[in-house]
Motif scaffolding. Structure first.
Motif, PDB file in Angstrom:
ATOM      1  N   CYS A  29      45.729  21.861  38.298  1.00 54.15           N
ATOM      2  CA  CYS A  29      44.886  22.459  37.277  1.00 54.15           C
ATOM      3  C   CYS A  29      43.542  22.800  37.895  1.00 54.15           C
ATOM      4  O   CYS A  29      42.962  21.993  38.629  1.00 54.15           O
ATOM      5  CB  CYS A  29      44.695  21.500  36.107  1.00 54.15           C
ATOM      6  N   SER A  30      43.064  24.006  37.617  1.00 56.06           N
ATOM      7  CA  SER A  30      41.744  24.450  38.066  1.00 56.06           C
ATOM      8  C   SER A  30      40.972  24.919  36.847  1.00 56.06           C
ATOM      9  O   SER A  30      41.528  25.600  35.980  1.00 56.06           O
ATOM     10  CB  SER A  30      41.886  25.583  39.084  1.00 56.06           C
ATOM     11  N   GLU A  31      39.686  24.531  36.768  1.00 52.81           N
ATOM     12  CA  GLU A  31      38.850  24.915  35.634  1.00 52.81           C
ATOM     13  C   GLU A  31      37.515  25.455  36.102  1.00 52.81           C
ATOM     14  O   GLU A  31      36.850  24.866  36.959  1.00 52.81           O
ATOM     15  CB  GLU A  31      38.579  23.709  34.729  1.00 52.81           C
ATOM     16  N   SER A  32      37.116  26.571  35.512  1.00 52.76           N
ATOM     17  CA  SER A  32      35.807  27.157  35.799  1.00 52.76           C
ATOM     18  C   SER A  32      34.720  26.221  35.284  1.00 52.76           C
ATOM     19  O   SER A  32      34.876  25.580  34.248  1.00 52.76           O
ATOM     20  CB  SER A  32      35.667  28.521  35.125  1.00 52.76           C
ATOM     21  N   GLN A  33      33.615  26.189  35.995  1.00 53.35           N
ATOM     22  CA  GLN A  33      32.495  25.340  35.605  1.00 53.35           C
ATOM     23  C   GLN A  33      31.380  26.148  34.946  1.00 53.35           C
ATOM     24  O   GLN A  33      30.313  25.615  34.652  1.00 53.35           O
ATOM     25  CB  GLN A  33      31.970  24.575  36.826  1.00 53.35           C
ATOM     26  N   VAL A  34      31.646  27.427  34.728  1.00 52.76           N
ATOM     27  CA  VAL A  34      30.693  28.297  34.047  1.00 52.76           C
ATOM     28  C   VAL A  34      31.394  28.953  32.866  1.00 52.76           C
ATOM     29  O   VAL A  34      32.620  28.949  32.786  1.00 52.76           O
ATOM     30  CB  VAL A  34      30.130  29.391  34.994  1.00 52.76           C
ATOM     31  N   THR A  35      30.622  29.528  31.960  1.00 53.17           N
ATOM     32  CA  THR A  35      31.200  30.203  30.810  1.00 53.17           C
ATOM     33  C   THR A  35      32.046  31.378  31.280  1.00 53.17           C
ATOM     34  O   THR A  35      31.581  32.227  32.039  1.00 53.17           O
ATOM     35  CB  THR A  35      30.094  30.691  29.862  1.00 53.17           C
ATOM     36  N   SER A  36      33.305  31.371  30.876  1.00 52.16           N
ATOM     37  CA  SER A  36      34.234  32.452  31.221  1.00 52.16           C
ATOM     38  C   SER A  36      35.419  32.403  30.274  1.00 52.16           C
ATOM     39  O   SER A  36      35.755  31.350  29.747  1.00 52.16           O
ATOM     40  CB  SER A  36      34.709  32.298  32.671  1.00 52.16           C
ATOM     41  N   VAL A  37      36.035  33.546  30.077  1.00 54.97           N
ATOM     42  CA  VAL A  37      37.228  33.607  29.244  1.00 54.97           C
ATOM     43  C   VAL A  37      38.404  34.049  30.105  1.00 54.97           C
ATOM     44  O   VAL A  37      39.398  33.365  30.228  1.00 54.97           O
ATOM     45  CB  VAL A  37      37.035  34.558  28.038  1.00 54.97           C
ATOM     46  N   LEU A  38      38.260  35.196  30.725  1.00 54.56           N
ATOM     47  CA  LEU A  38      39.274  35.697  31.642  1.00 54.56           C
ATOM     48  C   LEU A  38      38.706  35.607  33.055  1.00 54.56           C
ATOM     49  O   LEU A  38      37.521  35.838  33.267  1.00 54.56           O
ATOM     50  CB  LEU A  38      39.655  37.139  31.290  1.00 54.56           C
ATOM     51  N   ASP A  39      39.549  35.283  34.018  1.00 58.43           N
ATOM     52  CA  ASP A  39      39.039  35.033  35.368  1.00 58.43           C
ATOM     53  C   ASP A  39      39.742  35.829  36.455  1.00 58.43           C
ATOM     54  O   ASP A  39      39.617  35.510  37.630  1.00 58.43           O
ATOM     55  CB  ASP A  39      39.105  33.546  35.684  1.00 58.43           C
ATOM     56  N   ALA A  40      40.503  36.871  36.077  1.00 58.14           N
ATOM     57  CA  ALA A  40      41.221  37.705  37.058  1.00 58.14           C
ATOM     58  C   ALA A  40      42.090  36.858  37.985  1.00 58.14           C
ATOM     59  O   ALA A  40      42.162  37.094  39.177  1.00 58.14           O
ATOM     60  CB  ALA A  40      40.237  38.572  37.844  1.00 58.14           C
ATOM     61  N   SER A  41      42.697  35.820  37.436  1.00 58.91           N
ATOM     62  CA  SER A  41      43.625  34.922  38.149  1.00 58.91           C
ATOM     63  C   SER A  41      42.945  33.970  39.126  1.00 58.91           C
ATOM     64  O   SER A  41      43.609  33.299  39.910  1.00 58.91           O
ATOM     65  CB  SER A  41      44.715  35.718  38.878  1.00 58.91           C
ATOM     66  N   THR A  42      41.637  33.856  39.097  1.00 56.93           N
ATOM     67  CA  THR A  42      40.921  33.008  40.056  1.00 56.93           C
ATOM     68  C   THR A  42      41.365  31.555  40.005  1.00 56.93           C
ATOM     69  O   THR A  42      41.645  30.953  41.045  1.00 56.93           O
ATOM     70  CB  THR A  42      39.394  33.114  39.849  1.00 56.93           C
ATOM     71  N   ASN A  43      41.433  30.950  38.821  1.00 57.24           N
ATOM     72  CA  ASN A  43      41.830  29.540  38.752  1.00 57.24           C
ATOM     73  C   ASN A  43      43.259  29.341  39.243  1.00 57.24           C
ATOM     74  O   ASN A  43      43.562  28.356  39.906  1.00 57.24           O
ATOM     75  CB  ASN A  43      41.637  28.986  37.338  1.00 57.24           C
ATOM     76  N   TYR A  44      44.135  30.283  38.921  1.00 55.04           N
ATOM     77  CA  TYR A  44      45.497  30.217  39.440  1.00 55.04           C
ATOM     78  C   TYR A  44      45.482  30.278  40.968  1.00 55.04           C
ATOM     79  O   TYR A  44      46.116  29.467  41.644  1.00 55.04           O
ATOM     80  CB  TYR A  44      46.337  31.365  38.863  1.00 55.04           C
ATOM     81  N   CYS A  45      44.755  31.230  41.520  1.00 58.76           N
ATOM     82  CA  CYS A  45      44.698  31.390  42.980  1.00 58.76           C
ATOM     83  C   CYS A  45      44.084  30.175  43.670  1.00 58.76           C
ATOM     84  O   CYS A  45      44.483  29.824  44.785  1.00 58.76           O
ATOM     85  CB  CYS A  45      43.920  32.655  43.345  1.00 58.76           C
ATOM     86  N   ASN A  46      43.111  29.521  43.018  1.00 57.46           N
ATOM     87  CA  ASN A  46      42.485  28.334  43.614  1.00 57.46           C
ATOM     88  C   ASN A  46      43.525  27.302  44.024  1.00 57.46           C
ATOM     89  O   ASN A  46      43.421  26.694  45.088  1.00 57.46           O
ATOM     90  CB  ASN A  46      41.519  27.675  42.627  1.00 57.46           C
ATOM     91  N   VAL A  47      44.531  27.088  43.164  1.00 60.15           N
ATOM     92  CA  VAL A  47      45.551  26.082  43.471  1.00 60.15           C
ATOM     93  C   VAL A  47      46.754  26.688  44.178  1.00 60.15           C
ATOM     94  O   VAL A  47      47.286  26.104  45.122  1.00 60.15           O
ATOM     95  CB  VAL A  47      45.954  25.279  42.216  1.00 60.15           C
ATOM     96  N   HIS A  48      47.174  27.875  43.753  1.00 65.82           N
ATOM     97  CA  HIS A  48      48.338  28.534  44.357  1.00 65.82           C
ATOM     98  C   HIS A  48      48.150  28.703  45.864  1.00 65.82           C
ATOM     99  O   HIS A  48      49.085  28.465  46.639  1.00 65.82           O
ATOM    100  CB  HIS A  48      48.564  29.892  43.690  1.00 65.82           C
ATOM    101  N   ASN A  49      46.967  29.084  46.297  1.00 66.32           N
ATOM    102  CA  ASN A  49      46.720  29.330  47.720  1.00 66.32           C
ATOM    103  C   ASN A  49      46.739  28.052  48.554  1.00 66.32           C
ATOM    104  O   ASN A  49      46.746  28.116  49.778  1.00 66.32           O
ATOM    105  CB  ASN A  49      45.404  30.077  47.919  1.00 66.32           C
TER     106      ASN A  49
END
Length: 192
Positions: free
Chosen positions: A131-151
């Motif tokens: 699980c990856s979570e943004s630490q700033v206000t965001s709704v959509l992240d262009a797959s960033t949290n997914y990529c953080n762990v997937h990579n």
């Protein structure tokens, strides 16, 4: 405390709808419990509204090999560089198969995400709950949290480079709570 809260919700659902059979109320409680269990590895965020992604991956290699590769990638071993905007990983802890860390992207001040990966043996292979979570206000992240762990766990079949010499093989991936999880977006160069 979380279980008591979930039980209370299931009980109130049953009381509000007394015609709902007890078995159905139990199923509501079980579903709520499963949702809580799926969230257990998420690191949390101080931002009330934020993007996050929880995923479960199944790998052919054992958890020792998977953990070694994850740590090697996070440390940049062998010149490994995050293919998603050349983000910077930092290992916070690695204990009993639980990896916690941060991922930063962008120019200072960086965008920071926190993540947790839980490795558990699954036959001869390894299951990774991440699980990856943004630490700033965001709704959509262009797959960033997914990529953080997937990579951190993908293999050459996914166009990922190894850092330790172990080519990981993902045999399955459940993208669970990810609102955006496009693996093609995990391989983009940083903006100039």
């Amino acid at each position: 405390l979380k279980l008591q809260f979930l039980y209370l919700i299931a009980l109130l659902t049953h009381l509000r709808h007394p015609t709902l059979p007890t078995m159905h109320a139990s199923l509501v409680f079980a579903a709520l419990l499963a949702t809580a269990a799926a969230d257990f590895q998420c690191p949390g965020s101080s931002s009330f509204i934020h993007a996050k992604c929880a995923v479960t991956a199944h790998l052919a290699q054992n958890c020792t090999a998977v953990g070694t590769e994850i740590k090697a990638r996070m440390g940049g071993t062998g010149g490994w560089v995050d293919p998603h905007n050349k983000g910077i990983y930092a290992l916070s802890s690695f204990d009993n198969g639980v990896v916690a860390g941060t991922h930063k992207t962008g120019a200072a001040p960086h965008y920071e995400d926190k993540f947790t990966l839980v490795l558990s043996a699954e036959g001869a292979g390894c299951k990774v709950d991440a699980c990856s979570e943004s630490q700033v206000t965001s709704v959509l992240d262009a797959s960033t949290n997914y990529c953080n762990v997937h990579n951190l766990y993908c293999g050459s079949a996914d166009k990922c480079q190894s850092a330790s010499g172990v080519d990981l093989t993902v045999t399955g991936e459940d993208k669970g709570s990810c609102k955006q999880s496009d693996a093609a977006k995990c391989f983009i160069p940083p903006r100039q």
